[in-house]
Design an enzyme around this catalytic site. Structure first.
Site, mmCIF file in Angstrom:
data_model
loop_
_atom_site.group_PDB
_atom_site.id
_atom_site.type_symbol
_atom_site.label_atom_id
_atom_site.label_comp_id
_atom_site.label_asym_id
_atom_site.label_seq_id
_atom_site.Cartn_x
_atom_site.Cartn_y
_atom_site.Cartn_z
ATOM 1 N N GLY A 108 0.870 -1.172 0.000
ATOM 2 C CA GLY A 108 0.000 0.000 0.000
ATOM 3 C C GLY A 108 0.906 1.221 0.000
ATOM 4 N N ALA A 109 0.687 2.107 -0.968
ATOM 5 C CA ALA A 109 1.642 3.199 -1.188
ATOM 6 C C ALA A 109 1.914 4.025 0.075
ATOM 7 C CB ALA A 109 1.149 4.077 -2.345
ATOM 8 N N ARG A 137 10.797 -1.063 -4.009
ATOM 9 C CA ARG A 137 9.710 -1.201 -4.989
ATOM 10 C C ARG A 137 9.681 0.051 -5.860
ATOM 11 N NH1 ARG A 137 4.097 -3.642 -3.287
ATOM 12 N NH2 ARG A 137 4.003 -3.936 -5.538
ATOM 13 N N GLN A 155 -5.157 -9.128 -2.527
ATOM 14 C CA GLN A 155 -5.280 -8.140 -1.446
ATOM 15 C C GLN A 155 -6.742 -7.863 -1.096
ATOM 16 O OE1 GLN A 155 -3.354 -7.768 -4.158
ATOM 17 N NE2 GLN A 155 -1.455 -6.697 -3.723
ATOM 18 N N ASP A 204 -1.204 4.439 -6.630
ATOM 19 C CA ASP A 204 0.203 4.281 -6.272
ATOM 20 C C ASP A 204 1.028 5.465 -6.748
ATOM 21 O OD1 ASP A 204 -0.914 1.404 -6.191
ATOM 22 O OD2 ASP A 204 0.966 1.363 -5.082
ATOM 23 N N ASN A 234 -2.258 2.487 -10.587
ATOM 24 C CA ASN A 234 -2.788 1.787 -9.420
ATOM 25 C C ASN A 234 -2.772 0.290 -9.731
ATOM 26 O OD1 ASN A 234 -3.942 1.872 -6.752
ATOM 27 N ND2 ASN A 234 -5.892 1.299 -7.642
ATOM 28 N N LYS A 235 -3.141 -0.488 -8.760
ATOM 29 C CA LYS A 235 -3.114 -1.950 -8.859
ATOM 30 C C LYS A 235 -3.667 -2.444 -10.194
ATOM 31 C CE LYS A 235 -1.832 -4.118 -6.417
ATOM 32 N NZ LYS A 235 -0.391 -4.462 -6.546
#
Lengths: 351, 351
Positions: free
Chosen positions: A52-53, A94, A201, A242, A252-253
């Site tokens: 999670g950012a 990351r 998630q 993100d 994002n994801k």
């Protein structure tokens, strides 16, 4: 000591030790991983103990503070060298979430390139800076929640993706924070959570977190979202980010882009909830955001169970880019930006 | 004896025994389940030992033939009563794929409501009818393949969903049959296979079948399809169908609709390959097709591994409806119907 006063304490700071909920073990087991230096924190980020950012940003800040504490009896030269290694190590953990780099920049500023005070003072300053950053994230999420909740009607059936809750932040959450805030305002909210393959998630973390909060949640596989929208069972889509480019494109994801395309087709609002620390004014648009490619083993199975045949090729991009044109609104701690574009996003930042 | 002369023998018919590849065990193990009566075949369909609309139809036909063989020494009255139970049992095994009901109708016709010959003759006639139906499916798939392959250019990167191959049919396959036929014409084809949660037919079956055929295949999670299309990495989408309404609406594996919406946004052709036995002229549009809701346990985990928290609500629709307006072309054994509608579909059937 810093931690989220809510139900879910993702990060617990003890000054010489950072405890992180091991999110790989949820929901089967609620366990903490303990880190005492920057290498351990970088590894926890890389291996997705913490994800999670915003939570990654907080963890990295505490990683810097831990390393400073550990090196506080060195000479200033040794201290600076060790800190440089710590910063690099954490920055390499990351690639996509910009909050990581934002948090490290803040910690570099707190370290102060010019200031040559003794390592012990510097370590204390870095610890204070990390705690401030953590507390600021919590307050930011509450502000995002207040701003966004105004756009969540009573009775709303909200589709969300991945996990953007207390587990993904210092606490409260971004997209899930908006849901928490709306519920706290007395609105009846129900959530449809996509499982979010490959890392699940949604199934593991969002479902767990919402059950803790007693917010009704229905789990679906990612490919069911379009069907539910077509049947009129979704009122709005609410996701995190993100990294957001200067023009409003959202990384994002993986799967977020597909949800945005589906939402547009069904005339359903598509909202992104994120702190301003997720906005990267240095990238003009989504095309310049690096997309992390993760291990093939995440796609060929899960948790030691393999279901794909040996020898199959795999793609595993962890994120995708949603163009700004598909974003109905961006929920930030400075309020809501409807139909974000370069001009509106620039206006969020003081010149 | 009837079986597919290709690499993959999904159904093997031995007259008093039907062997089915246990598709639940693939790709880890290639095992056969043996059925000797209609109850066992119905259970094999229900439990997804055998799946895929045409394969389900073939299995049901053999189930009728097996039951007839088993009852051939009864009186005609007992025989008819037993066959009636067999038909009902098989018809109740799964609700969405129309090929099942089509195959059972064909077998009912072969049984002949008027004909009152001895059970032994009736059983022999039913066995011949089942073998004919099986052989016709194989020939139908080859004809679909020839028709569709003309629309698959050399070098095409084809996205497919679920499994529509030899494993889903008597042999060759529908959508995968088109890919096989295109490859057999010397075209270089590569496939991107969605894993197809929750039952993972893409990861387990399509990936396995294409590796057997030495056709290059890349496995992705369902939520990656939009990202790859946006990057220009997909040239066409090719799927099967479980039932097609009279207006061209397509019921197919959950997630198909989402792929069709994404294909339209990216101006990528979206093709459906299916035999005419998948067309149900009795339903005017997709809204009237029953959608099977399967067990929550398929979504909360896989194969005994559970990853979602206890107490979570689950939705598990096994199929969705893609409106005809999103279908660029329908590949059938009678040729290709571009932009299908009620008029064009009616024209496929002789008055």
């Amino acid at each position: 000591m810093a931690s989220n006063p809510g139900n879910v304490e993702t990060l617990r700071w003890h000054g010489q030790r950072l405890e992180l909920i091991d999110q790989r073990a949820l929901p089967a087991r609620l366990e903490y991983v303990s880190c005492t230096n920057a290498v351990e924190v970088a590894e926890a980020i890389r291996s997705m103990v913490v994800r999670g950012a915003p939570a990654i940003g907080c963890a990295a800040a505490f990683g810097v503070a831990l390393e400073a504490k550990r090196q506080e009896h060195c000479t200033r030269g040794q201290f600076d060298a060790a800190m440089e290694i710590a910063f690099r190590n954490l920055a390499a953990s990351r690639p996509t979430a910009v909050n990581l780099f934002w948090a490290l920049d803040r910690m570099r500023a707190a370290l102060g390139r010019e200031t040559r005070d003794d390592p012990k003072s510097a370590a204390a300053r870095l610890a204070r800076a990390a705690v401030e950053l953590f507390n600021a994230d919590l307050e930011t999420n509450r502000a995002i929640g207040r701003a966004g909740a105004a756009h969540v009607p009573d009775g709303a059936r909200v589709l969300t993706h991945c996990n953007t809750g207390a587990l993904a932040t210092a606490g409260h959450g971004t997209a899930l924070g908006v849901i928490r805030s709306a519920r706290d305002q007395g609105k009846r909210i129900s959530v449809v959570a996509t499982e979010t393959r490959p890392y699940l998630q949604g199934a593991r973390l969002t479902a767990w977190e919402l059950i803790q909060e007693k917010i009704p949640v229905t789990l679906i596989t990612d490919n069911m979202a379009g069907h539910l929208m077509r049947l009129g069972k979704i009122d709005l889509v609410l996701v995190g980010a993100d990294r957001i480019a200067a023009n409003g494109d959202v990384a994002n994801k993986i799967g977020t882009y597909t949800l945005a395309v589906l939402a547009e087709r069904h005339h359903i609002p598509f909202y992104v909830a994120a702190p301003l620390s997720s906005v990267d004014m240095a990238v003009a648009d989504g095309g310049s955001i690096p997309i992390e490619e993760r291990s093939a083993s995440e796609v060929t199975g899960y948790a030691g169970l393999r279901w794909a045949p040996e020898g199959v090729n795999v793609a595993n991009p962890a994120f995708d880019i949603t163009p700004a044109e598909l974003v109905s609104g961006l929920f930030t701690e400075k309020g809501v930006v409807t139909q974000p574009d370069t001009r509106k996003i620039r206006a969020l930042f003081p010149a």
